[in-house]
Design a protein around this motif. Sequence first.
Motif, PDB file in Angstrom:
ATOM      1  N   LEU A  52      63.196  45.470  32.447  1.00 47.29           N
ATOM      2  CA  LEU A  52      62.077  45.853  33.391  1.00 47.29           C
ATOM      3  C   LEU A  52      60.830  45.397  33.159  1.00 47.29           C
ATOM      4  O   LEU A  52      59.906  44.693  33.770  1.00 47.29           O
ATOM      5  N   GLY A  53      60.727  45.012  31.715  1.00 43.55           N
ATOM      6  CA  GLY A  53      59.197  44.491  31.304  1.00 43.55           C
ATOM      7  C   GLY A  53      59.266  42.914  31.522  1.00 43.55           C
ATOM      8  O   GLY A  53      58.147  42.414  31.253  1.00 43.55           O
ATOM      9  N   ASP A  54      60.309  42.363  31.928  1.00 42.14           N
ATOM     10  CA  ASP A  54      60.168  40.824  32.113  1.00 42.14           C
ATOM     11  C   ASP A  54      59.564  40.630  33.628  1.00 42.14           C
ATOM     12  O   ASP A  54      59.353  39.423  33.921  1.00 42.14           O
ATOM     13  N   PHE A  55      59.337  41.615  34.357  1.00 43.85           N
ATOM     14  CA  PHE A  55      59.072  41.557  35.517  1.00 43.85           C
ATOM     15  C   PHE A  55      57.679  41.384  35.973  1.00 43.85           C
ATOM     16  O   PHE A  55      56.952  42.471  35.182  1.00 43.85           O
ATOM     17  N   HIS A  56      56.961  40.974  36.713  1.00 40.56           N
ATOM     18  CA  HIS A  56      55.413  40.960  37.041  1.00 40.56           C
ATOM     19  C   HIS A  56      55.082  41.992  38.157  1.00 40.56           C
ATOM     20  O   HIS A  56      54.131  42.699  38.403  1.00 40.56           O
ATOM     21  N   TYR A  57      56.186  42.107  39.169  1.00 38.79           N
ATOM     22  CA  TYR A  57      55.810  42.977  40.396  1.00 38.79           C
ATOM     23  C   TYR A  57      57.250  43.645  40.575  1.00 38.79           C
ATOM     24  O   TYR A  57      58.177  43.082  40.825  1.00 38.79           O
ATOM     25  N   ILE A  58      56.929  44.878  40.743  1.00 39.69           N
ATOM     26  CA  ILE A  58      58.124  45.758  40.984  1.00 39.69           C
ATOM     27  C   ILE A  58      57.928  46.628  42.334  1.00 39.69           C
ATOM     28  O   ILE A  58      56.933  47.387  42.243  1.00 39.69           O
ATOM     29  N   PHE A  59      58.580  46.488  43.253  1.00 38.87           N
ATOM     30  CA  PHE A  59      58.688  47.151  44.635  1.00 38.87           C
ATOM     31  C   PHE A  59      59.769  48.222  44.433  1.00 38.87           C
ATOM     32  O   PHE A  59      60.883  48.350  44.045  1.00 38.87           O
ATOM     33  N   VAL A  60      59.233  49.751  45.063  1.00 38.48           N
ATOM     34  CA  VAL A  60      60.184  50.819  44.899  1.00 38.48           C
ATOM     35  C   VAL A  60      59.729  51.680  45.951  1.00 38.48           C
ATOM     36  O   VAL A  60      58.518  51.868  46.193  1.00 38.48           O
ATOM     37  N   SER A  61      60.680  52.310  46.491  1.00 36.43           N
ATOM     38  CA  SER A  61      60.205  53.448  47.447  1.00 36.43           C
ATOM     39  C   SER A  61      60.029  54.896  46.545  1.00 36.43           C
ATOM     40  O   SER A  61      60.598  54.973  45.761  1.00 36.43           O
ATOM     41  N   PRO A  62      59.292  55.705  47.300  1.00 38.46           N
ATOM     42  CA  PRO A  62      58.945  57.077  46.705  1.00 38.46           C
ATOM     43  C   PRO A  62      60.297  57.824  46.312  1.00 38.46           C
ATOM     44  O   PRO A  62      60.349  58.366  45.100  1.00 38.46           O
ATOM     45  N   GLU A  63      61.219  57.635  47.105  1.00 44.19           N
ATOM     46  CA  GLU A  63      62.844  58.282  46.668  1.00 44.19           C
ATOM     47  C   GLU A  63      63.320  57.614  45.392  1.00 44.19           C
ATOM     48  O   GLU A  63      63.712  58.621  44.639  1.00 44.19           O
ATOM     49  N   MET A  64      63.357  56.362  45.276  1.00 46.88           N
ATOM     50  CA  MET A  64      63.837  55.638  44.134  1.00 46.88           C
ATOM     51  C   MET A  64      63.070  56.057  43.058  1.00 46.88           C
ATOM     52  O   MET A  64      63.382  56.304  42.016  1.00 46.88           O
ATOM     53  N   LEU A  65      61.630  56.143  43.177  1.00 47.17           N
ATOM     54  CA  LEU A  65      60.779  56.442  42.025  1.00 47.17           C
ATOM     55  C   LEU A  65      61.082  57.746  41.412  1.00 47.17           C
ATOM     56  O   LEU A  65      60.755  58.068  40.338  1.00 47.17           O
TER      57      LEU A  65
END
Length: 481
Positions: free
Chosen positions: A103-116
Amino acid sequence: MTNLNKVLKERFGFNEFKPGQAAILEALIAGQNVVGILPTGGGKSLIYQMMGSLRPGVVLIVSPLLSLMQDQVGRLNFLGEAKAIALNSTLDQQTRTDVLRHLGDFHYIFVSPEMLTNPSIQRALRQVQINLMVVDEAHTIVSWGPDFRPEYLQLAAIHAQLNRPQLLLLTATATQKMLASMLTVMQLDVQHTKIVRLSVNRENIYLQTTTLDNEGQKREEVRRLVQQLRGPGVIYFASRKLATSMAGWLNDHTDLRVAAYHAGLDAVARFTIQQQFMQDELDVITATSAFGMGIDKNDIRYVIHYHLSRSMADYVQEFGRAGRDGQSSIAIQLYVPGDERLQLDMIRSTIPSEQTVTQVYGKQIDETLLDATQLELIHYYQSQNISASAASAIFARRLRERLNELQHLLHYVTLTSGLRDELLTTFDEPVSGDVHHEGQGVLTVADIQNLGLMRQPITVTDTSDARPSWQQKIDKLFNIK
């Protein structure tokens, strides 16, 4: 001192900021939590994209819709940012496991509130440096959270579990009451939160309300409007079934290319329709209100509401899809007396009664007989150790709020004058007194001509020399220019 204009030009290719963007960026750089209320088309996504290029770490974006996530990831990819990903249900288990491991390799992470709310995702996020946590379409915290997607109400707790990274809430519409509720839910102190708020008054959008006698007249009025108005256009419906049937009917009874766009379609179909619309291969989209947020096209000339929205805030959010390029556009609300019954039925079908809450909590009812949405909502409040009486009080309060919001919108729809001033008053803004850029009744051909929105007859010509280049197609697809 960071030269924001230089970054804007060199990294994103723009010569100047849109109103509000620079003020938000300066507050973020200064370390403040920020709420940005910018009109649709105000360039909200550029703000967090730029923060990702200015500071190390992950930019975490909480987004309500799969289509929005896919669109933003695609735009970042086009800009040369390969380290962007949407954590959503389209990822298979193995891919998700691999992504979480790196996960630390990414700069932008999009996520839904349910997934979070997923513990494994929270654990992975605690292991990385979070540059900024963004809640996109932040009005959904209060408009969807209490009675539709309650996971939004957990965002403050999740924010705390992630070691309280800097927060940015972005939306196009929020009344003062909604803003106060957003701050309360997210546990933000108004004294230490920067609020950047621009007017909801989009002067290039003509406001029109039309009351008709019956459903047949309304359907015919839609056909007349789409044949006379210059597109592209969006027609909003409260029903997936009617959005689909109307798309078919318009395809059969006009020369327009029309497609329905809603949650009942699979991800591939939604993506295909969205891209066809972006590339002008479709003239009209018939969409449900929630999925209208996934439509991101600058040159939409008209938005027609076949049904009433949930509230004035939702209505402004939805018709704000029109005229994002600043050119003349129109928002038309059609109404037949009694239309409000559909929204009333939807409100009452989604918000549980006190009796239902008591029966579920006390295991006094066969749950298979209950509405699945209501049951899921009650179980959520149970899981949060909220008592039956407290949950019932929350639902009763929300029912009153929803009914009041609908009544306010109905008042707007039936006004004989002062549409724009009513809209501005709703958002606690000074009235404009502008009664010339609005209308009530049936929109005439003269009205359409005066607005410069008359559709030109289709002519068959040799377009070989006018065919757009691949670069032009890509720019349109990603809304770059």
